[in-house]
Design an enzyme around this catalytic site. Structure first.
Site: not given
Ligand SMILES: NC(=O)c1ccc[n+]([C@@H]2O[C@H](COP(=O)([O-])OP(=O)(O)OC[C@H]3O[C@@H](n4cnc5c(N)ncnc54)[C@H](O)[C@@H]3O)[C@@H](O)[C@H]2O)c1
Ligand SMILES: O=c1ccn([C@@H]2O[C@H](COP(=O)(O)OP(=O)(O)O[C@H]3O[C@H](CO)[C@@H](O)[C@H](O)[C@H]3O)[C@@H](O)[C@H]2O)c(=O)[nH]1
Length: 463
Positions: A35, A93, A162-163, A221, A273-274, A277, A279-280, A339
């Site tokens: 990173d 992203t 990733e899910f 996704k 929800f927050g 992921c 909303q984005k 969230f």
């Molecule tokens: N957070 C989740 O639960 C979740 C779940 C599934 C998918 N995703 C997706 O995965 C991706 C990452 O999400 P996240 O929550 O881990 O993000 P994050 O912001 O927590 O982490 C991303 C990291 O990438 C680093 N970075 C950015 N540009 C870089 C570069 N050029 N070289 C090296 N490091 C760099 C940043 O410094 C940061 O630490 C997003 O596309 C998101 O939509 C997130």
């Molecule tokens: O019945 C429900 C379930 C969830 N939430 C809210 O919805 C938001 C999202 O929750 P959750 O989906 O459990 O967490 P995330 O980490 O945001 O995970 C979602 O977003 C990720 C990033 O893309 C995906 O990988 C996951 O599969 C997908 O569940 C949170 O604010 C929860 O409190 C509710 O209000 N009601």
């Protein structure tokens, strides 16, 4: 091809936990997570695994087991790229905040930077894996950048979204519903898919590993998140109707959830929800649909966001209205800022928007969250740019003790469903509050009868 070295660019909420689990399950593979953020890498390397930058139940134990053995965290991006056979891209992203597609499209600048860096550094053939959530057809752009180096290095691009959900990341990674891998139908493409399948096969059974073309994988996704979020907005829409009609949304959710075609999960009405992921990704989907001229498709999905914004606003309006139409100079205690429970992540948390509305009404907000710092809370509010940092600082009071946070409060609002809130001594809390003592339960977790017996005026979502 036998994989011995993996690199992951991005040590965030996805890169960190995902690679920790791969390293734990594949001790024969060296996994390096890199990173640009030095502070984050330092925290991942902290001797005390309680201090790793991401709070996820069980993650500290896995990191403690694998770190230094075959799991490494580093800022040496070039070196890790050069050595690895498989490179995961797990960078953020976010929604664009400027230019074309502002407020809707995914900002792919970090993805492009990664692709350019890989193209510059790679001296041997690589499999590049899209782990980040990306708009459908992003692999095309990555391929174009990688193939323009002219240095003869062959790249295969796979989509492997990733899910995992935060708060349950470790369990989700250890026991995923499915692993989705999208790749080319060419012989090289199939070989690359197989190399990644072999990594996951160390702990995931083959019937759970699904292979598709790249575009289906990328779009699946966004579709999965849209469907999940849609269920929440659907039940939240019903919660408002329940409040008007005497129906109880918990009962309605149970009744419909018993229909096996609907299913019981993700039907919990809430303050909205927050998370980083939903909303984005829906905004991105809406943008993509519009860009193909599919306006009805775009409008259909946009409604999920509109409903969610309405639900958050409805919650703050109801607090003001119930407190005799003014919260000016009143103390409103927020239990929870994250969230959802079991995470320290606050991105897009409903708490931020509810607090912002109430501060506009001149309320004083006291916050207790077991995992979120004052610094984070203030930066979340500052990000909205509604008022100066100084003004936010004067409106937010943070506490390390939940009972102190509730003392002399006019109302309590539950914003996160942390388990500990349910087990508090609510009589003690009641005794210390202004009367009438109001509780607005944005998560429907507290016991209505018990609270009303104590003397609280209790309001839940959807009943
Ligand atoms: N957070 C989740 O639960 C979740 C779940 C599934 C998918 N995703 C997706 O995965 C991706 C990452 O999400 P996240 O929550 O881990 O993000 P994050 O912001 O927590 O982490 C991303 C990291 O990438 C680093 N970075 C950015 N540009 C870089 C570069 N050029 N070289 C090296 N490091 C760099 C940043 O410094 C940061 O630490 C997003 O596309 C998101 O939509 C997130
Ligand atoms: O019945 C429900 C379930 C969830 N939430 C809210 O919805 C938001 C999202 O929750 P959750 O989906 O459990 O967490 P995330 O980490 O945001 O995970 C979602 O977003 C990720 C990033 O893309 C995906 O990988 C996951 O599969 C997908 O569940 C949170 O604010 C929860 O409190 C509710 O209000 N009601």
């Amino acid at each position: 091809m036998e994989i011995t070295k993996i690199c992951c660019i991005g040590a965030g909420y996805v890169g960190g936990p995902t690679m920790a689990v791969i390293a734990q399950k594949c001790p024969h593979i060296q996994v390096t997570v890199v990173d640009l953020n030095e502070e984050r890498i330092l925290a991942w390397n902290d001797k005390n695994t309680n201090n790793i930058p991401i709070y996820e139940p069980g993650l500290d134990t896995i990191v403690a087991e694998a770190r230094g053995r075959n799991l490494f965290f580093s800022t040496e991006v070039d070196k890790a790229i050069d050595e690895a056979q498989i490179i995961f891209i797990s960078v953020n992203t976010p929604t664009k905040t400027y230019g074309k597609g502002k407020g809707m499209a995914a900002d792919l600048k970090y993805i492009e930077l990664c692709a350019r860096q890989i193209a510059r550094v790679a001296k041997s053939d690589k499999i590049v894996v899209e782990k980040s959530t990306l708009p459908v057809r992003t692999a095309e752009a990555i391929k174009s950048i990688l193939d323009s180096t002219g240095n003869g290095v062959q790249f295969q691009i796979l989509s492997n979204p990733e899910f995992l959900a935060e708060g349950t990341a470790v369990q989700d990674l250890l026991n995923p519903d499915r692993i989705l891998i999208g790749g080319d139908t060419t012989e090289e493409g199939q070989k690359a898919i197989q190399a990644l399948v072999d990594v996951y096969s160390n702990w995931v059974s083959s019937e759970k590993i699904l292979m598709t073309n790249v575009w289906s994988s990328e779009l699946s996704k966004l579709t999965a998140n849209a469907f999940l979020a849609q269920r929440i907005s659907s039940i939240n829409a019903m919660s408002e109707l329940c409040e008007k009609t005497g129906a109880d949304v918990n009962e309605v959710a149970k009744a419909i959830g018993m229909d096996s075609r609907i299913g019981a999960k993700f039907l919990k009405a809430s303050v909205g929800f927050g998370g980083s992921c939903f909303q984005k990704d829906i905004l991105n989907l809406v943008y993509i649909a519009k860009s193909y001229g599919l306006n009805e498709v775009a409008d259909y999905w946009e409604q999920v966001i509109i409903m969610n914004d309405h639900q958050k606003r409805r919650f703050s309006n109801n607090i003001v209205q119930t407190l005799y139409n003014t919260v000016a100079d009143k103390k409103i205690t927020f239990l929870g800022w994250a969230f959802k429970k079991d995470t320290n992540d606050t991105r897009e948390s409903a708490a931020i928007y509810v607090a912002n509305d109430l501060i506009n009404e001149h309320a004083n907000i006291a916050v207790y969250d077991p995992k979120v710092s004052r610094k984070k809370i203030l930066s979340d509010l500052d990000y909205l740019e509604t008022r100066t940092s100084e003004e936010n600082g004067k409106s937010i009071f943070t506490f390390g003790d939940p009972y102190l946070s509730c003392e002399k409060a006019h109302a309590i609002a539950v914003l996160t469903e942390w388990d500990e809130f349910v087990h508090y001594d609510w009589q003690k809390i009641y005794d210390g509050m202004q009367k009438p003592a109001f509780v607005f339960d944005g998560r429907n977790i507290l016991n209505k009868t018990e609270l009303e017996d104590i003397g609280f005026v209790y309001q839940a979502i959807g009943s």
